[in-house]
Motif scaffolding. Structure first.
Motif, PDB file in Angstrom:
ATOM      1  N   GLU A  14       0.823  -1.194   0.000  1.00 42.06           N
ATOM      2  CA  GLU A  14       0.000   0.000   0.000  1.00 42.06           C
ATOM      3  C   GLU A  14       0.863   1.252   0.000  1.00 42.06           C
ATOM      4  N   SER A  15       0.245   2.341  -0.353  1.00 49.26           N
ATOM      5  CA  SER A  15       0.918   3.638  -0.340  1.00 49.26           C
ATOM      6  C   SER A  15       1.022   4.141   1.093  1.00 49.26           C
ATOM      7  N   THR A  16       2.203   4.631   1.464  1.00 52.40           N
ATOM      8  CA  THR A  16       2.351   5.215   2.795  1.00 52.40           C
ATOM      9  C   THR A  16       1.797   6.633   2.824  1.00 52.40           C
ATOM     10  N   TYR A  20      -4.555   2.706   2.388  1.00 54.82           N
ATOM     11  CA  TYR A  20      -5.428   1.788   1.673  1.00 54.82           C
ATOM     12  C   TYR A  20      -6.597   2.550   1.087  1.00 54.82           C
ATOM     13  N   PRO A  21      -7.142   2.133  -0.016  1.00 59.62           N
ATOM     14  CA  PRO A  21      -6.787   0.982  -0.833  1.00 59.62           C
ATOM     15  C   PRO A  21      -5.793   1.325  -1.927  1.00 59.62           C
ATOM     16  N   GLN A 170       8.894  13.675  -2.487  1.00 62.07           N
ATOM     17  CA  GLN A 170      10.075  14.358  -1.959  1.00 62.07           C
ATOM     18  C   GLN A 170      10.943  13.425  -1.123  1.00 62.07           C
ATOM     19  N   ASP A 171      10.325  12.626  -0.282  1.00 62.14           N
ATOM     20  CA  ASP A 171      11.059  11.656   0.529  1.00 62.14           C
ATOM     21  C   ASP A 171      10.825  10.265  -0.058  1.00 62.14           C
ATOM     22  N   PRO A 172      11.906   9.586  -0.516  1.00 61.31           N
ATOM     23  CA  PRO A 172      11.737   8.277  -1.149  1.00 61.31           C
ATOM     24  C   PRO A 172      11.082   7.233  -0.244  1.00 61.31           C
ATOM     25  N   VAL A 173      11.135   7.442   1.070  1.00 56.38           N
ATOM     26  CA  VAL A 173      10.493   6.496   1.978  1.00 56.38           C
ATOM     27  C   VAL A 173       8.983   6.543   1.785  1.00 56.38           C
ATOM     28  N   ASP A 174       8.464   7.731   1.426  1.00 57.31           N
ATOM     29  CA  ASP A 174       7.037   7.853   1.124  1.00 57.31           C
ATOM     30  C   ASP A 174       6.777   7.171  -0.205  1.00 57.31           C
ATOM     31  N   ASP A 175       5.781   6.337  -0.233  1.00 57.14           N
ATOM     32  CA  ASP A 175       5.479   5.649  -1.492  1.00 57.14           C
ATOM     33  C   ASP A 175       3.990   5.390  -1.554  1.00 57.14           C
TER      34      ASP A 175
END
Length: 175
Positions: A14-16, A20-21, A170-175
């Protein structure tokens, strides 16, 4: 004589950012790349196997204050997690049904890199496709990457799909 379809496992999450969804940018990219570059118009020649690994919350209580958690709280969390995971997978399965590609989907819990490699060993797909968030070297040391681990340890060929530059938050951890 009709041959068995090529079985491609696609690990999805899932996207951070959106939750969801919504599938993560990396998951959507891996799925779309698989359809465009491998399946193409040969929909009967492939079967996609979608695996979603739910990561357990560190303390196991999600948003619930652990001091006040009841057995009913745990039951509700389990039901909610299952429903969220199924809803996420539903998006991929529906798309496959629309274009006529066979598919299966399931959920496991645990460390994604370990679970994905275990499922590859159990299911024995012909190929594993994973997305990559594009973590920098500093983040990679502390977080580790699922795609790198799978490339080294999965018992099948692995294709890692990088995000497009214009898709990266901007932050690669965010996805």
């Amino acid at each position: 004589m009709e041959s068995e379809p090529t079985r491609i496992m696609v690990a999805v999450n899932e996207s951070t950012i959106k939750g969801y969804p919504h599938a993560s940018i990396s998951s959507r990219g891996a799925f779309e790349w698989t359809l465009q570059k491998i399946v193409r118009s040969n929909t009967s020649g492939f079967k996609l196997l979608f695996l979603h690994v739910q990561v357990a919350d560190e303390d196991g209580f999600d948003d619930i204050d652990s001091i006040y958690a009841s057995s009913e709280d745990f039951k509700n969390m389990k039901r909610r997690d299952k429903a969220r995971g199924l809803h996420l997978l539903e998006n991929f399965v529906n798309k496959c049904h629309e274009i006529g590609v066979l598919c299966e989907a399931w959920i496991k819990k645990g460390d994604p890199k370990e679970v994905i490699c275990h499922e590859v060993k159990r299911v024995q797909p012909d190929l594993l496709v994973v997305g990559s968030r594009g973590l920098g070297p500093f983040q990679r040391v502390f977080v580790g990457t699922v795609s790198e681990f799978c490339a080294k340890h999965a018992e099948c060929p692995v294709i890692t799909i990088k995000r497009k530059a214009d898709e990266a938050p901007q932050d690669p951890v965010d996805d």
